[in-house]
Design a protein around this motif. Structure first.
Motif, PDB file in Angstrom:
ATOM      1  N   ILE A  12       0.912  -1.351   0.032  1.00  0.00           N
ATOM      2  CA  ILE A  12       0.194  -0.184  -0.013  1.00  0.00           C
ATOM      3  C   ILE A  12       1.075   1.346   0.146  1.00  0.00           C
ATOM      4  O   ILE A  12       1.651   1.558   0.899  1.00  0.00           O
ATOM      5  CB  ILE A  12      -0.870   0.034   1.259  1.00  0.00           C
ATOM      6  N   ARG A  13       0.661   1.908  -1.080  1.00  0.00           N
ATOM      7  CA  ARG A  13       1.641   3.247  -1.106  1.00  0.00           C
ATOM      8  C   ARG A  13       1.132   4.420  -0.500  1.00  0.00           C
ATOM      9  O   ARG A  13      -0.097   4.714  -0.768  1.00  0.00           O
ATOM     10  CB  ARG A  13       1.778   3.426  -2.755  1.00  0.00           C
ATOM     11  N   HIS A  14       1.976   4.936   0.241  1.00  0.00           N
ATOM     12  CA  HIS A  14       1.416   6.458   0.933  1.00  0.00           C
ATOM     13  C   HIS A  14       2.316   7.462   0.546  1.00  0.00           C
ATOM     14  O   HIS A  14       3.718   7.321   0.592  1.00  0.00           O
ATOM     15  CB  HIS A  14       1.719   6.119   2.533  1.00  0.00           C
ATOM     16  N   THR A  15       1.807   8.394   0.292  1.00  0.00           N
ATOM     17  CA  THR A  15       2.636   9.722  -0.333  1.00  0.00           C
ATOM     18  C   THR A  15       2.610  11.002   0.610  1.00  0.00           C
ATOM     19  O   THR A  15       1.459  11.362   0.966  1.00  0.00           O
ATOM     20  CB  THR A  15       2.353  10.054  -1.830  1.00  0.00           C
ATOM     21  N   TYR A  16       3.652  11.428   1.068  1.00  0.00           N
ATOM     22  CA  TYR A  16       3.817  12.590   1.962  1.00  0.00           C
ATOM     23  C   TYR A  16       4.521  13.644   1.481  1.00  0.00           C
ATOM     24  O   TYR A  16       5.435  13.429   0.659  1.00  0.00           O
ATOM     25  CB  TYR A  16       4.292  11.979   3.380  1.00  0.00           C
ATOM     26  N   LEU A  30       0.208  13.347   4.912  1.00  0.00           N
ATOM     27  CA  LEU A  30      -0.038  12.545   3.928  1.00  0.00           C
ATOM     28  C   LEU A  30      -1.074  13.303   2.760  1.00  0.00           C
ATOM     29  O   LEU A  30      -1.871  14.095   3.189  1.00  0.00           O
ATOM     30  CB  LEU A  30      -1.154  11.626   4.518  1.00  0.00           C
ATOM     31  N   VAL A  31      -0.781  12.937   1.320  1.00  0.00           N
ATOM     32  CA  VAL A  31      -1.394  13.833   0.495  1.00  0.00           C
ATOM     33  C   VAL A  31      -2.002  12.788  -0.455  1.00  0.00           C
ATOM     34  O   VAL A  31      -2.904  13.091  -1.083  1.00  0.00           O
ATOM     35  CB  VAL A  31      -0.185  14.673  -0.536  1.00  0.00           C
ATOM     36  N   GLU A  32      -1.529  11.524  -0.445  1.00  0.00           N
ATOM     37  CA  GLU A  32      -2.311  10.413  -1.095  1.00  0.00           C
ATOM     38  C   GLU A  32      -2.072   8.936  -0.762  1.00  0.00           C
ATOM     39  O   GLU A  32      -0.800   8.724  -0.109  1.00  0.00           O
ATOM     40  CB  GLU A  32      -1.828  10.554  -2.648  1.00  0.00           C
ATOM     41  N   VAL A  33      -2.926   7.924  -0.605  1.00  0.00           N
ATOM     42  CA  VAL A  33      -2.868   6.697  -0.119  1.00  0.00           C
ATOM     43  C   VAL A  33      -3.245   5.852  -1.087  1.00  0.00           C
ATOM     44  O   VAL A  33      -4.628   6.072  -1.720  1.00  0.00           O
ATOM     45  CB  VAL A  33      -2.966   6.520   1.227  1.00  0.00           C
ATOM     46  N   ASP A  34      -2.947   4.636  -1.612  1.00  0.00           N
ATOM     47  CA  ASP A  34      -3.760   4.025  -2.896  1.00  0.00           C
ATOM     48  C   ASP A  34      -4.724   3.080  -1.904  1.00  0.00           C
ATOM     49  O   ASP A  34      -5.821   3.182  -2.925  1.00  0.00           O
ATOM     50  CB  ASP A  34      -2.463   2.812  -2.925  1.00  0.00           C
ATOM     51  N   THR A  40      -0.149   7.180   9.701  1.00  0.00           N
ATOM     52  CA  THR A  40      -1.068   8.302  10.239  1.00  0.00           C
ATOM     53  C   THR A  40      -0.935   9.521   9.124  1.00  0.00           C
ATOM     54  O   THR A  40      -0.126   9.372   8.250  1.00  0.00           O
ATOM     55  CB  THR A  40      -0.637   8.817  11.797  1.00  0.00           C
ATOM     56  N   GLU A  41      -1.920  10.428   9.479  1.00  0.00           N
ATOM     57  CA  GLU A  41      -2.256  11.501   8.496  1.00  0.00           C
ATOM     58  C   GLU A  41      -0.764  12.375   8.561  1.00  0.00           C
ATOM     59  O   GLU A  41      -0.330  13.017   7.611  1.00  0.00           O
ATOM     60  CB  GLU A  41      -3.102  12.162   8.764  1.00  0.00           C
ATOM     61  N   THR A  42      -0.052  12.365   9.763  1.00  0.00           N
ATOM     62  CA  THR A  42       1.248  13.108   9.867  1.00  0.00           C
ATOM     63  C   THR A  42       2.381  12.266  10.357  1.00  0.00           C
ATOM     64  O   THR A  42       2.072  11.285  11.432  1.00  0.00           O
ATOM     65  CB  THR A  42       0.981  14.301  10.694  1.00  0.00           C
ATOM     66  N   LEU A  43       3.453  12.401  10.016  1.00  0.00           N
ATOM     67  CA  LEU A  43       4.524  11.668  10.903  1.00  0.00           C
ATOM     68  C   LEU A  43       5.877  12.417  10.665  1.00  0.00           C
ATOM     69  O   LEU A  43       5.948  13.398  10.141  1.00  0.00           O
ATOM     70  CB  LEU A  43       4.836  10.164   9.794  1.00  0.00           C
ATOM     71  N   ARG A  44       6.768  11.966  11.272  1.00  0.00           N
ATOM     72  CA  ARG A  44       8.033  12.738  11.512  1.00  0.00           C
ATOM     73  C   ARG A  44       9.217  11.689  11.297  1.00  0.00           C
ATOM     74  O   ARG A  44       9.210  10.599  11.691  1.00  0.00           O
ATOM     75  CB  ARG A  44       7.917  13.294  12.924  1.00  0.00           C
ATOM     76  N   ILE A  45      10.109  12.323  10.573  1.00  0.00           N
ATOM     77  CA  ILE A  45      11.599  11.639  10.214  1.00  0.00           C
ATOM     78  C   ILE A  45      12.436  12.234  11.157  1.00  0.00           C
ATOM     79  O   ILE A  45      12.514  13.324  10.855  1.00  0.00           O
ATOM     80  CB  ILE A  45      11.866  11.631   8.800  1.00  0.00           C
ATOM     81  N   GLU A  46      13.188  11.527  12.121  1.00  0.00           N
ATOM     82  CA  GLU A  46      13.785  12.527  13.150  1.00  0.00           C
ATOM     83  C   GLU A  46      15.216  11.809  13.168  1.00  0.00           C
ATOM     84  O   GLU A  46      15.337  10.614  12.794  1.00  0.00           O
ATOM     85  CB  GLU A  46      13.223  12.529  14.433  1.00  0.00           C
ATOM     86  N   ILE A  47      16.459  12.371  13.422  1.00  0.00           N
ATOM     87  CA  ILE A  47      17.389  12.108  13.572  1.00  0.00           C
ATOM     88  C   ILE A  47      17.503  10.908  14.878  1.00  0.00           C
ATOM     89  O   ILE A  47      17.184  11.449  15.793  1.00  0.00           O
ATOM     90  CB  ILE A  47      18.553  13.164  14.081  1.00  0.00           C
ATOM     91  N   PHE A  48      18.161   9.942  14.436  1.00  0.00           N
ATOM     92  CA  PHE A  48      18.328   8.898  15.707  1.00  0.00           C
ATOM     93  C   PHE A  48      19.418   9.327  16.568  1.00  0.00           C
ATOM     94  O   PHE A  48      20.456   9.570  16.321  1.00  0.00           O
ATOM     95  CB  PHE A  48      18.585   7.564  14.945  1.00  0.00           C
ATOM     96  N   ASN A  49      18.743   9.348  17.734  1.00  0.00           N
ATOM     97  CA  ASN A  49      19.630   9.911  18.974  1.00  0.00           C
ATOM     98  C   ASN A  49      20.331   8.668  19.877  1.00  0.00           C
ATOM     99  O   ASN A  49      20.860   9.051  20.817  1.00  0.00           O
ATOM    100  CB  ASN A  49      18.885  10.699  19.947  1.00  0.00           C
ATOM    101  N   GLY A  50      20.308   7.657  19.393  1.00  0.00           N
ATOM    102  CA  GLY A  50      20.995   6.339  19.888  1.00  0.00           C
ATOM    103  C   GLY A  50      20.547   5.839  21.202  1.00  0.00           C
ATOM    104  O   GLY A  50      21.091   5.234  22.121  1.00  0.00           O
ATOM    105  N   LYS A  51      19.217   6.023  21.594  1.00  0.00           N
ATOM    106  CA  LYS A  51      18.530   5.671  22.887  1.00  0.00           C
ATOM    107  C   LYS A  51      17.976   4.172  22.675  1.00  0.00           C
ATOM    108  O   LYS A  51      16.994   3.930  23.359  1.00  0.00           O
ATOM    109  CB  LYS A  51      17.496   6.484  23.255  1.00  0.00           C
TER     110      LYS A  51
END
Length: 139
Positions: A12-16, A30-34, A40-51
């Motif tokens: 299932i393709r999700h386009t953000y 989210l702008v489109e989903v197959d 989720t409608e909103t997501l976050r890509i964050e720097i991995f902090n090693g925890k």
């Protein structure tokens, strides 16, 4: 489960699209989903902090599942591939009977990282690294 002529699993393709960028994270909407949204409608890509004990990752996916990002679910690290802008990870979901299901996630960033495509392979995660590499090669 498999579609196409190359025995590739169905996804299932999700386009953000990026809505906010800071030094330590980017927020995508989210702008489109197959089909049915698996994320989720909103997501976050964050720097991995090693925890955690994760290795070979620099970024992490967090879904907006709570009113604050700090309480929202961290899902997976973005593991790099040999292809620029292409990463993979997994999501483990629990059902009511406590059976865990592992799903493959493949992340594709545009060159400017303003667009993110996530292919969600529901109920599928390769048990052999060769299968995963064949899927990655198709991108």
């Amino acid at each position: 489960m498999f579609v196409g002529t190359k025995n590739t699993p169905e996804f299932i393709r999700h386009t953000y699209k990026v809505s906010k960028e800071l030094k330590s994270y980017s927020i995508y909407d989210l702008v489109e989903v197959d089909k049915t949204n698996q994320l989720t409608e909103t997501l976050r890509i964050e720097i991995f902090n090693g925890k955690s004990n994760a290795t070979n990752i620099k970024e992490y996916l967090r879904l907006r599942t709570a009113t604050s990002w700090s309480k929202s679910d961290k899902i997976t690290g973005l593991r790099p591939t040999q292809k620029e802008g292409l990463f993979y990870g997994d999501r483990i979901t629990k059902k009511e009977n406590k059976v865990n299901t592992k799903h493959l996630l493949v992340f594709q960033f545009s060159k400017d990282r303003k667009t993110l495509i996530i292919d969600f392979y529901r109920g599928f995660y390769p048990k052999h690294n060769g299968i995963l590499q064949n899927i990655i090669l198709n991108y």
